[in-house]
Structure formats: structure tokens, C-alpha cells
Design a protein around this motif. Structure first.
Motif, PDB file in Angstrom:
ATOM      1  N   PRO A 196       0.796  -1.098   0.028  1.00  0.00           N
ATOM      2  CA  PRO A 196       0.113   0.006   0.010  1.00  0.00           C
ATOM      3  C   PRO A 196       0.777   1.219   0.067  1.00  0.00           C
ATOM      4  N   GLY A 197       0.477   2.284  -0.955  1.00  0.00           N
ATOM      5  CA  GLY A 197       1.148   3.252  -1.016  1.00  0.00           C
ATOM      6  C   GLY A 197       2.461   3.450  -1.737  1.00  0.00           C
ATOM      7  N   ALA A 198       2.896   2.201  -2.106  1.00  0.00           N
ATOM      8  CA  ALA A 198       4.326   2.325  -2.967  1.00  0.00           C
ATOM      9  C   ALA A 198       3.983   2.386  -4.375  1.00  0.00           C
ATOM     10  N   GLY A 199       5.115   2.947  -5.227  1.00  0.00           N
ATOM     11  CA  GLY A 199       5.000   2.787  -6.511  1.00  0.00           C
ATOM     12  C   GLY A 199       4.324   1.659  -7.198  1.00  0.00           C
ATOM     13  N   GLY A 200       3.989   1.629  -8.336  1.00  0.00           N
ATOM     14  CA  GLY A 200       3.337   0.576  -8.978  1.00  0.00           C
ATOM     15  C   GLY A 200       3.558   0.573 -10.583  1.00  0.00           C
ATOM     16  N   TRP A 201       2.712  -0.166 -11.034  1.00  0.00           N
ATOM     17  CA  TRP A 201       2.922  -0.465 -12.698  1.00  0.00           C
ATOM     18  C   TRP A 201       1.197  -0.480 -13.294  1.00  0.00           C
ATOM     19  N   GLY A 202       1.290  -0.137 -14.527  1.00  0.00           N
ATOM     20  CA  GLY A 202      -0.126  -0.130 -14.932  1.00  0.00           C
ATOM     21  C   GLY A 202      -0.156  -1.190 -16.057  1.00  0.00           C
ATOM     22  N   CYS A 203      -1.515  -1.768 -16.046  1.00  0.00           N
ATOM     23  CA  CYS A 203      -1.955  -2.947 -17.053  1.00  0.00           C
ATOM     24  C   CYS A 203      -3.697  -2.880 -17.233  1.00  0.00           C
ATOM     25  N   GLY A 204      -3.821  -3.449 -18.406  1.00  0.00           N
ATOM     26  CA  GLY A 204      -5.317  -3.578 -18.727  1.00  0.00           C
ATOM     27  C   GLY A 204      -5.975  -4.727 -18.169  1.00  0.00           C
ATOM     28  N   GLY A 205      -7.299  -5.039 -18.479  1.00  0.00           N
ATOM     29  CA  GLY A 205      -8.050  -6.043 -17.987  1.00  0.00           C
ATOM     30  C   GLY A 205      -9.582  -5.825 -18.460  1.00  0.00           C
ATOM     31  N   SER A 206      -9.990  -6.839 -18.230  1.00  0.00           N
ATOM     32  CA  SER A 206     -11.678  -7.208 -18.544  1.00  0.00           C
ATOM     33  C   SER A 206     -12.499  -7.640 -17.536  1.00  0.00           C
ATOM     34  N   LEU A 207     -13.496  -6.946 -17.350  1.00  0.00           N
ATOM     35  CA  LEU A 207     -14.446  -7.545 -16.195  1.00  0.00           C
ATOM     36  C   LEU A 207     -15.082  -8.663 -16.747  1.00  0.00           C
ATOM     37  N   ILE A 208     -15.109  -9.772 -16.077  1.00  0.00           N
ATOM     38  CA  ILE A 208     -15.652 -11.129 -16.975  1.00  0.00           C
ATOM     39  C   ILE A 208     -16.903 -11.685 -15.998  1.00  0.00           C
ATOM     40  N   THR A 209     -17.130 -11.127 -14.696  1.00  0.00           N
ATOM     41  CA  THR A 209     -18.257 -11.060 -13.899  1.00  0.00           C
ATOM     42  C   THR A 209     -18.652  -9.725 -13.124  1.00  0.00           C
ATOM     43  N   ARG A 210     -19.466  -9.938 -12.316  1.00  0.00           N
ATOM     44  CA  ARG A 210     -19.512  -8.619 -11.387  1.00  0.00           C
ATOM     45  C   ARG A 210     -18.535  -8.550 -10.164  1.00  0.00           C
ATOM     46  N   ARG A 211     -17.782  -9.572 -10.251  1.00  0.00           N
ATOM     47  CA  ARG A 211     -16.831  -9.603  -9.160  1.00  0.00           C
ATOM     48  C   ARG A 211     -15.401 -10.014  -9.635  1.00  0.00           C
ATOM     49  N   PHE A 212     -15.180 -10.364 -10.752  1.00  0.00           N
ATOM     50  CA  PHE A 212     -13.761 -10.859 -11.165  1.00  0.00           C
ATOM     51  C   PHE A 212     -13.244 -10.312 -12.435  1.00  0.00           C
ATOM     52  N   VAL A 213     -11.941  -9.969 -12.408  1.00  0.00           N
ATOM     53  CA  VAL A 213     -11.401  -9.188 -13.900  1.00  0.00           C
ATOM     54  C   VAL A 213     -10.162 -10.230 -14.217  1.00  0.00           C
ATOM     55  N   LEU A 214     -10.235 -10.223 -15.643  1.00  0.00           N
ATOM     56  CA  LEU A 214      -9.421 -11.332 -16.280  1.00  0.00           C
ATOM     57  C   LEU A 214      -8.159 -10.206 -16.710  1.00  0.00           C
ATOM     58  N   THR A 215      -6.898 -10.691 -16.362  1.00  0.00           N
ATOM     59  CA  THR A 215      -5.660  -9.892 -16.912  1.00  0.00           C
ATOM     60  C   THR A 215      -4.560 -10.914 -17.259  1.00  0.00           C
ATOM     61  N   ALA A 216      -3.564 -10.340 -17.279  1.00  0.00           N
ATOM     62  CA  ALA A 216      -2.340 -11.314 -17.661  1.00  0.00           C
ATOM     63  C   ALA A 216      -1.524 -11.626 -16.303  1.00  0.00           C
ATOM     64  N   ALA A 217      -0.957 -12.775 -16.273  1.00  0.00           N
ATOM     65  CA  ALA A 217      -0.171 -12.963 -15.051  1.00  0.00           C
ATOM     66  C   ALA A 217       1.107 -12.523 -14.768  1.00  0.00           C
ATOM     67  N   HIS A 218       1.663 -11.880 -16.218  1.00  0.00           N
ATOM     68  CA  HIS A 218       2.887 -11.038 -15.702  1.00  0.00           C
ATOM     69  C   HIS A 218       2.618  -9.844 -15.490  1.00  0.00           C
ATOM     70  N   CYS A 219       1.357  -9.153 -15.446  1.00  0.00           N
ATOM     71  CA  CYS A 219       0.968  -8.015 -14.342  1.00  0.00           C
ATOM     72  C   CYS A 219       0.905  -8.326 -13.272  1.00  0.00           C
ATOM     73  N   ILE A 220       0.359  -9.528 -12.822  1.00  0.00           N
ATOM     74  CA  ILE A 220       0.133  -9.840 -11.466  1.00  0.00           C
ATOM     75  C   ILE A 220       1.327  -9.942 -10.687  1.00  0.00           C
ATOM     76  N   LEU A 221       2.424 -10.375 -11.401  1.00  0.00           N
ATOM     77  CA  LEU A 221       3.821 -10.861 -10.789  1.00  0.00           C
ATOM     78  C   LEU A 221       4.385  -9.936 -10.023  1.00  0.00           C
ATOM     79  N   TRP A 222       4.774 -10.192  -8.596  1.00  0.00           N
ATOM     80  CA  TRP A 222       5.334  -9.223  -7.759  1.00  0.00           C
ATOM     81  C   TRP A 222       4.328  -8.454  -7.110  1.00  0.00           C
ATOM     82  N   ALA A 223       3.016  -8.389  -7.444  1.00  0.00           N
ATOM     83  CA  ALA A 223       2.280  -7.367  -6.919  1.00  0.00           C
ATOM     84  C   ALA A 223       1.678  -7.934  -5.629  1.00  0.00           C
ATOM     85  N   GLY A 224       1.150  -6.998  -4.625  1.00  0.00           N
ATOM     86  CA  GLY A 224       0.672  -7.375  -3.474  1.00  0.00           C
ATOM     87  C   GLY A 224      -0.683  -6.868  -3.422  1.00  0.00           C
TER      88      GLY A 224
END
Length: 294
Positions: free
Chosen positions: A84-112
Motif C-alpha cells: 500500500p502506498g508504494a509505486g506501481g505499474w499499469g496494465c489493462g484487464g476485462s470485467l468477466i463477472t460482477r466480481r472478477f477481472v481477467l488480466t495477464a499473469a505477468h501483470c500480477i507478478l510481484w504485486a501485493g
């Protein structure tokens, strides 16, 4: 793969600073951000032979067109952070249900955690219809391999159901009857807020380009690491993906068939762009979300 091939194709994360902008939060303010610290995530690799004939014309979301505001209501913009509060990186994604987003694994890598922006068109503007959700429930495919960029899909649990409207809606994924569909020769659209040139700036507004889905043999002729669980497209006039478009949707008709994965260094003109093939990961998506395949 042999050593010479690995020497030619080294997947690399690209981190390029975004212009300084301030985004207003319509909900509870989450974190104070210095947007100059944010970068655009993308994987690039070198083609097997840079001197070989290129596909012509090539592509990148470079020379894209601006879509009408909220024309793609399932498109989301995501800021990933390690803490929280740290710098970050930007990616895209898509809403596939009212609760879940689909994106790339390499975007999630290292993210908290991830801050997911829904209902946006201009990411530098204070749009009243926009919603921002912060979550720590990020799931990358366990077999994601950064060396040959396989299984490059992930899902984000928003931990709450989003109210759908004309600004925010879900995308349809392929059905059970589409599992063997290759989509070769079909027109497809990819969209995102990524860079508008290999050495340029990101886009404030959502851009899109159209391209033709190539045969697997043509995709593999460019990058020998290509797998049948991937898909590639070629733009019709020098368009395609670039830094920051990772994780975004590739759509044929009204169905998402791909997730932005990788391309060439600096979004080189004359080469296709590559995506994780959604039909290859439907089972995994269902197991890790509340999506129900039709």
C-alpha cells in the motif's frame, strides 16, 4: 530450447514512466499517489531473426483510434503495487463477472494489491461514473513461465459485486462449443491505454485497433516460443499493442478470445502481437473465479 535461441529471445519487463496526472477517487480515497512513479508493464522478446522478412504492415496501439466513451464497458485499467502506498505499474484487464477481472499473469507478478478502475474512458480526467476498487486477491496462473511466456493469464477478485450499468458491464468469454475454434482469419479488436509509439507516451483515452487473427504456423514463424495456447494478430495499417496494454482484451465480435501478453521490443513496425488464448484457459478461469461457461 537450445542456448542460441534463448540468447535471441529474452523476455524483459519494460518500465516506462507515465506522465504526471492526478486521478480523483469517486469513492473513499485510497492512497495518495505520485503518478510519475507509475510505469507501464509489458513483456517484449526479440524475433527469431530480425533480418528476416517482416509481416507488412505491422502493428502496435500505436496508430490506434479513440473509441467512443464507454463503448467498451468491460475494459478496466489497473494499477498494481507491491505494498500500500508504494509505486506501481499499469496494465489493462476485462470485467468477466460482477466480481472478477481477467488480466495477464505477468501483470500480477510481484504485486501485493491492485487498484482496479472501472467505467473509465479518460484516465487523466475526473469522471463521475468511475469506480475504483482495491483488492489483495490476485491469482496468477501457477504455471506461468516468464522464460517462454506461457500460461500468461490471471484473475483479480474484487471482493465485492459491481453494479452493472451503461458504463460498466461484463464481457462474454467463449462457450463450450468454441473450445476448438482457432479464429483464423477473423477480424479482432484489442484496446488499451498503453503507449502510442514505441518511444512515445501513453494515451489518456481508451484506444483500439483492429487486426486479423493469423494461423498458428504464421505466429510461430515469428517467435518459435509461440504455443498453440496463444493467439496472434496482425494489424491492417501499422497498429498494435504497446507498453501498458498488457492484460487487456482481444475481442472477436462480442467475445473475448485473447489476453494481451507479449510483442517485440519498442513495438517494432511489421510484427504481430501475441495473446494468451482464452479457450485454452477456460477451465482455469472457471476454477479461480465465479465465471460460468455457457
Amino acid at each position: 530450447m537450445n542456448g542460441s535461441l534463448f540468447s535471441k529471445m529474452k523476455p524483459i519487463f519494460v518500465f516506462l514512466a507515465l506522465p504526471a496526472v492526478i486521478w480523483a477517487y469517486p469513492q473513499t480515497k485510497l492512497f495518495q499517489s505520485d503518478w510519475q512513479d507509475f510505469s507501464l508493464r509489458r513483456i517484449f522478446i526479440e524475433p527469431d531473426n530480425l533480418d528476416s522478412p517482416k509481416f507488412d504492415p505491422g502493428l502496435r496501439i500505436v496508430n490506434g483510434y479513440e473509441v467512443s466513451p464507454h463503448q467498451i464497458p468491460y475494459q478496466v485499467w489497473i494499477i498494481f503495487r507491491m505494498t500500500p502506498g508504494a509505486g506501481g505499474w499499469g496494465c489493462g484487464g476485462s470485467l468477466i463477472t460482477r466480481r472478477f477481472v481477467l488480466t495477464a499473469a505477468h501483470c500480477i507478478l510481484w504485486a501485493g494489491l491492485a487498484e482496479v478502475y472501472l467505467g473509465v474512458h479518460n484516465i487523466s480526467s475526473d469522471e463521475t461514473n468511475r469506480i475504483i476498487v482495491t483488492t489483495k486477491k490476485l491469482t496468477g496462473h501457477p504455471d506461468y513461465n516468464p522464460t517462454n511466456i506461457t500460461n500468461d493469464v490471471g484473475v483479480i477478485d474484487l471482493e465485492q459485486e459491481i453494479e452493472l450499468n451503461k458504463f460498466i458491464d461484463v464481457v462474454k468469454l467463449p462457450g463450450l462449443g468454441d473450445l476448438n475454434e482457432l479464429y483464423e482469419g477473423e477480424n479482432a479488436r484489442v484496446s488499451g491505454w498503453g503507449k502510442t509509439a514505441g518511444d512515445g507516451n501513453s494515451s489518456d483515452v481508451l484506444l483500439a485497433v483492429n487486426g486479423t487473427v493469423l494461423a498458428n504456423t504464421d505466429c510461430k514463424a515469428v517467435f518459435s516460443i509461440f504455443q498453440d495456447s496463444e493467439i496472434c494478430i496482425l494489424g491492417s495499417g501499422g497498429e498494435g499493442i504497446c507498453d501498458g496494454d498488457s492484460g487487456g482484451p482481444l475481442v472477436a465480435g462480442d467475445v473475448q478470445i485473447g489476453v494481451v501478453s507479449y510483442g517485440t521490443r519498442d513495438c517494432v513496425y511489421g510484427y504481430p502481437s501475441f495473446f494468451a488464448r482464452v479457450t485454452s484457459f477456460l477451465d482455469w478461469i472457471v476454477e479461480n473465479s465465479d465465471y460460468v461457461v455457457q
